[in-house]
Design a protein around this motif. Sequence first.
Motif, short mmCIF file in Angstrom:
data_model
loop_
_atom_site.label_atom_id
_atom_site.label_comp_id
_atom_site.label_asym_id
_atom_site.label_seq_id
_atom_site.Cartn_x
_atom_site.Cartn_y
_atom_site.Cartn_z
N GLU A 1 -7.00 0.98 -1.38
CA GLU A 1 -7.30 -0.11 -0.45
C GLU A 1 -8.54 0.29 0.36
O GLU A 1 -8.66 1.42 0.82
CB GLU A 1 -6.10 -0.30 0.49
CG GLU A 1 -6.21 -1.53 1.36
CD GLU A 1 -4.94 -1.73 2.20
OE1 GLU A 1 -4.58 -2.88 2.43
OE2 GLU A 1 -4.32 -0.73 2.62
N ASP B 1 -5.29 -1.37 -5.39
CA ASP B 1 -4.73 -1.89 -4.14
C ASP B 1 -5.71 -2.89 -3.53
O ASP B 1 -6.83 -2.52 -3.21
CB ASP B 1 -4.47 -0.73 -3.19
CG ASP B 1 -3.55 -1.14 -2.04
OD1 ASP B 1 -3.21 -2.34 -1.95
OD2 ASP B 1 -3.17 -0.25 -1.25
N GLU B 2 -5.27 -4.13 -3.36
CA GLU B 2 -6.10 -5.20 -2.79
C GLU B 2 -7.41 -5.33 -3.55
O GLU B 2 -8.49 -5.09 -3.02
CB GLU B 2 -6.39 -4.96 -1.30
CG GLU B 2 -5.15 -4.83 -0.44
CD GLU B 2 -4.40 -6.14 -0.25
OE1 GLU B 2 -4.73 -7.13 -0.95
OE2 GLU B 2 -3.47 -6.17 0.56
N THR C 1 0.83 -1.20 0.00
CA THR C 1 0.00 0.00 0.00
C THR C 1 0.86 1.26 0.00
O THR C 1 0.57 2.24 -0.70
CB THR C 1 -0.95 0.00 1.22
OG1 THR C 1 -1.85 -1.10 1.08
CG2 THR C 1 -1.74 1.29 1.32
MG LIG Z 1 -2.12 -2.80 2.00
#
Ligand SMILES: [Mg+2]
Lengths: 287, 237
Positions: free
Chosen positions: B85, B159-160, B43
């Motif tokens: 995220e 992100d993710e 991240t």
């Molecule tokens: Mg992360």
Amino acid sequence: MIWVNTIVQGILLGGLYALFAAGLSLVFGIMRLVNLAHGDLIVLGAYLILLLVTLLGLSPFVAVLVAAPAMFALGWALQRYMLNRVLGDDILPPLLVTFGLSIVLQNALLEGFSADSQRLPTAGLASASIELGAINVGVLPLMTLVTAVLVIVVLNQIFYRTRLGRAFRATSDDAVTASLMGIKPANIFAVATGIAMIIVTIAALYLGTRANFDPSVGPARLIYAFEAVIIGGLGSLWGTLLGGIIIGLAQTLGAAINPEWQILSGHIAFLLVLLVRPRGLFPRAVD
Amino acid sequence: MALLETRNLTAFYGDFQALFGVDIRVEEGETIAIIGANGAGKTTLMRSLSGVLKNVPDAITFEGQAIGDLPADAVMTRGIAMVPEGRKLFPSLSVEENLMIGSYGRQIKGAWSLDAVYKLFPVLQERRNNPGTALSGGQQQMVAIGRALMSNPRLLLCDEISLGLAPVVIKDIYAAIPRIKASGASMVIVEQDIGQALKVADRVYCMMEGRITLSGTPEALSREAIHDAYFGKVEAA
Ligand SMILES: [Mg+2]
Ligand SMILES: Nc1ncnc2c1ncn2[C@@H]1O[C@H](COP(=O)(O)OP(=O)(O)O)[C@@H](O)[C@H]1O
């Protein structure tokens, strides 16, 4: 009948308080900033209009159109170069800075215009009234309320129907994620304060045409505005209008019973609403 | 010339150093997966690339220009969009408004528009007037991806992308990736699910404790190598 009259006058007075409060409400809703100099900025606006009226011989209702862009620029710069620097998780620094600004403004106005009370000339409009059935309604108070409603309609349109309004709401939700959308939070805040200053100028017009003002009257306007915002629920513009009307009604009804109770009744109404609805009448769902 | 390149990228949270000289490269049209355990710095890397965390100018070059010191809004304007995220939808905005605000700083014609996003994720059209946060996790992720696509980015950071989503939803989201790729956007996808990552990526970087510990094409990486790069090499007793 006398009670109906009192209630009508109270609602009309509420329009003035809503105008005092709308800019405060807008700024608080977007950036959680309580501007303690808000009342003094209204007074500054009134002096600016007075200056234009005296120097250029304009009607106050024309002068406000000249003053508004200047006040927008002032608000923009104030936010961009001063208030943005103190905005953050801690709410104390902005309070201190705007409190300081309030004192500076009061003293600067005192220095520049003396403590003499002033009035914006209206060519008889201030005493004009129209008959609505058995009730006599002042033209100026009626214009104030209509203006307040218009201001809030326009603000709501901007807020919920425009690209700028989306950016206001997104930045208010989460400034970091907003910047990932290409939004510059510092600019958005500056524009918001600029718009608030336009409303301040409109409020100043009615402050100055309806009653006398001098450099010291700002803080009392701030209190009424603040109470209206809190009664309405932080961040709700229609709530702010209703909050203003509740204060106006309470003051007028209190004064009808005993003239000395006018101011106190407004404050008591404020406390009563808070007792019943601690978060105001229309609290925002997300905070 | 690579589309995006980092050189000796570092990041700090106060005194804590989260990235140590990260070098990655994204070629035009490539899909890159970044894998690594929790706390590896994925991240932090994405936040650095998107301008949320500032750096020295030369640490990041995009289309040949140094952008390491640009603020997030300027990075976005140049064509790097982010799916953060936790999705980070705006609660005060409806689904459609969330999508529309995605192009705030970069309004250019391209493959992506409201209609194109609704075609990619039809369920969003049905729910266009709901508040973004009233949706299920998977639908929120679709909004977040659609929002980022609205600016027709050259590079999409996710992100993710599948964390915490139900398997059926993950399938829907991964089904969108080839279509995003076909639109010409390059991608950097952070993914904890190594199997998924290896399936969609042209190349993979593995991170551990703020460093890139492994990189290569999915075919070239052995399971042991990935395991070691992910968890650290277990010393032979
Ligand atoms: Mg992360
Ligand atoms: N805001 C922060 N402040 C301090 N430390 C942080 C912050 N965000 C992340 N970290 C630390 O930086 C390291 C990398 O975190 P992160 O980039 O979120 O890892 P990942 O996304 O791979 O799980 C972790 O040790 C984490 O605890």
